[in-house]
Design an enzyme around this catalytic site. Structure first.
Site, PDB file in Angstrom:
ATOM      1  N   PHE A 241       0.869  -1.181   0.000  1.00  0.00           N
ATOM      2  CA  PHE A 241       0.000   0.000   0.000  1.00  0.00           C
ATOM      3  C   PHE A 241       0.902   1.227   0.000  1.00  0.00           C
ATOM      4  CE2 PHE A 241      -2.797   3.252   1.623  1.00  0.00           C
ATOM      5  CZ  PHE A 241      -4.082   2.874   1.237  1.00  0.00           C
ATOM      6  N   VAL A 242       0.795   2.056  -1.040  1.00  0.00           N
ATOM      7  CA  VAL A 242       1.681   3.220  -1.121  1.00  0.00           C
ATOM      8  C   VAL A 242       0.947   4.404  -1.728  1.00  0.00           C
ATOM      9  CG1 VAL A 242       2.614   2.544  -3.377  1.00  0.00           C
ATOM     10  CG2 VAL A 242       3.967   4.020  -1.879  1.00  0.00           C
ATOM     11  N   ILE A 243       1.162   5.569  -1.132  1.00  0.00           N
ATOM     12  CA  ILE A 243       0.693   6.841  -1.661  1.00  0.00           C
ATOM     13  C   ILE A 243       1.931   7.702  -1.897  1.00  0.00           C
ATOM     14  CG2 ILE A 243      -0.653   8.935  -1.213  1.00  0.00           C
ATOM     15  CD1 ILE A 243      -2.426   6.533  -1.604  1.00  0.00           C
ATOM     16  N   GLN A 248       0.495  12.667   0.017  1.00  0.00           N
ATOM     17  CA  GLN A 248       0.377  12.242   1.408  1.00  0.00           C
ATOM     18  C   GLN A 248      -0.161  13.370   2.287  1.00  0.00           C
ATOM     19  OE1 GLN A 248       4.184  10.633   2.641  1.00  0.00           O
ATOM     20  NE2 GLN A 248       4.150   9.023   1.090  1.00  0.00           N
ATOM     21  N   GLY A 251      -5.497  12.770   3.043  1.00  0.00           N
ATOM     22  CA  GLY A 251      -6.616  11.843   3.157  1.00  0.00           C
ATOM     23  C   GLY A 251      -6.746  10.856   2.018  1.00  0.00           C
ATOM     24  N   HIS A 252      -5.783  10.829   1.098  1.00  0.00           N
ATOM     25  CA  HIS A 252      -5.904   9.926  -0.049  1.00  0.00           C
ATOM     26  C   HIS A 252      -5.672   8.466   0.342  1.00  0.00           C
ATOM     27  CE1 HIS A 252      -6.376  13.271  -2.743  1.00  0.00           C
ATOM     28  NE2 HIS A 252      -5.231  13.808  -2.361  1.00  0.00           N
ATOM     29  N   GLY A 253      -4.842   8.228   1.353  1.00  0.00           N
ATOM     30  CA  GLY A 253      -4.655   6.858   1.825  1.00  0.00           C
ATOM     31  C   GLY A 253      -5.956   6.276   2.350  1.00  0.00           C
ATOM     32  N   SER A 254      -6.691   7.057   3.116  1.00  0.00           N
ATOM     33  CA  SER A 254      -7.986   6.598   3.636  1.00  0.00           C
ATOM     34  C   SER A 254      -8.972   6.360   2.507  1.00  0.00           C
ATOM     35  CB  SER A 254      -8.551   7.635   4.618  1.00  0.00           C
ATOM     36  OG  SER A 254      -7.797   7.670   5.811  1.00  0.00           O
ATOM     37  N   GLU A 276      -1.053  -8.070   5.399  1.00  0.00           N
ATOM     38  CA  GLU A 276       0.244  -8.715   5.555  1.00  0.00           C
ATOM     39  C   GLU A 276       1.224  -7.789   6.267  1.00  0.00           C
ATOM     40  OE1 GLU A 276       3.936 -10.320   2.740  1.00  0.00           O
ATOM     41  OE2 GLU A 276       1.937 -10.115   1.907  1.00  0.00           O
TER      42      GLU A 276
END
Length: 407
Positions: A241-243, A248, A251-254, A276
């Protein structure tokens, strides 16, 4: 010339490597004053340049790795003011092992490709979600940040999430271009086996309109792997999982996590989502969004907290059959759902209610004991009780921090 042993010949590879997501000239003109997608640095480079993250043999070293912002076509430039003959590290040869061989070395050719790809590149796969944001740095002083966002407004940016698999036509080549970000931003990250077509991906793009053209820009992605579960289901394991840095803390990760979670809820073949070896930052993101999702589920909260409040299935102690029923329905892994239940109980726990506080403490300690059984069983009774209490206090403190960030 300085001695070859002098520190001036050694550069920190994190500082020397500059990453840029390059846009066409017309797209650059649309950027807000707070937007900058060029000349940012990686978090890690040890998978490429070694544990010490050092590059030897150059003075004033600058390594530019530029990407066309949508297609991710790459351009490599290595500049320095001086180099040691024969003994300097071969930077291009080192990077060659990790990036596709079709990278460009002519900047004019790269810039031409960027302009072309702005018109031709389109995301691969099926769109599963979208959301909007305002252009950073526009509308300041006009309370624009608090106003509703209209999809057709000039200062609106749309983000779209696409689902694809390794076998989707064209995606394998695209994945070879984007996978480098895993090494640069995930500690202990590594490349996946690309010859396994079962890999699934959700990819986040920024879509920005200029005149009569929608232009797409890569922002991040997550990879998932399916494990067969008897008799006819799969467990989807979130592996990576990478932004990207410029996106960053917005709120784009959420948004990406919630999009992939909502998507798997629609799939009858998916039993649950597992993670994982999550990093601490990702675990916090997951906890916050899973908790918010539960709090917004009115059926769950009304059954859990009950009417009148305090008479619901959450207890404490929580009704185990009810918990399992909701866990299966929401496709959340068992340990994660147990933790979420504990947070929700703590959220409504009254300090003056000694009976409820004791029931909560015993519920948490029971889970901790089962999870850490192999280690705890080797301790004598007093040490085991002490260790369990310390762990419980740490868990409770962590829960309070997460609850403080949830609406």
């Amino acid at each position: 010339m300085a001695s070859a042993d002098s520190p001036i010949w050694t550069a920190n590879s994190n500082d020397a490597l500059y990453l840029s997501m390059v846009r066409a000239k017309e797209d650059q003109a649309l950027l807000g004053e707070d937007e900058d997608y060029e000349d940012f640095h990686p978090t890690f480079t040890y998978p490429i340049f070694g544990e010490e993250e050092k590059i030897y043999g150059y003075q004033n070293l600058r390594v530019d790795l530029k990407f066309a912002s949508g297609s991710l076509v790459q351009y490599l430039s290595i500049k320095h003011s001086a180099a040691l003959p024969k003994t300097a590290d071969d930077i291009e040869r080192t990077l060659y092992k990790f990036i596709p061989s079709d990278y460009l070395k002519s900047e004019p050719e790269f810039r031409k490709r960027v302009e072309q790809d702005a018109h031709s590149f389109r995301p691969i796969g099926t769109k599963i979600a979208s959301y909007t944001r305002r252009v950073p740095g526009k509308g300041k002083g006009k309370t624009r940040d608090d106003a509703p966002i209209g999809a057709d407004e000039d200062d609106t940016v749309t983000f779209e999430v696409y689902h694809t698999t390794m076998s989707t036509p064209g995606f394998r080549d695209y994945h070879r271009r984007m996978q480098l970000f895993i090494l640069l931003y995930i500690e202990a990250g590594s490349y996946i086996q690309e010859d396994d077509d079962r890999w699934e991906f959700v990819v986040l793009y920024e879509r920005r309109r200029r005149k009569d053209l929608d232009v797409y820009h890569f922002a991040g992605y997550s990879s998932l792997y399916p494990f067969w579960c008897w008799p006819d289901k799969i467990r989807l394991r979130l592996s990576q999982f990478v932004i990207l840095t410029p996106y960053q803390r917005h709120g784009h990760g959420s948004e990406l996590y919630n999009a992939l979670y909502r998507y798997l809820l629609t799939r009858e073949d998916v039993l649950e989502l597992t993670i994982e070896d999550p990093a601490e930052a990702f675990e916090d993101l997951r906890d916050k969004n899973d908790l918010q999702m539960l709090l917004e589920n009115t059926a769950f909260t009304s059954e859990g907290y009950g009417q009148p409040p305090g008479k619901g299935k959450l207890g404490p102690p929580a009704n185990k059959a009810w918990v399992e029923q909701w866990r299966v329905r929401l496709k959340i892994a068992k340990r994660q759902f147990q933790r979420l239940i504990e947070m929700l109980i703590l959220r409504s726990l009254q300090p003056s209610d000694a009976k409820a506080a004791r029931a909560f403490r015993l519920q948490v300690k029971e889970r901790l004991y089962r999870f850490n059984f192999d280690a705890l069983v080797q301790l004598d009774k007093e040490e085991r009780i002490e260790k369990l209490e310390v762990t419980y206090q740490n868990v409770q403190e962590g829960y309070q921090q997460i609850l403080a960030r949830v609406q």
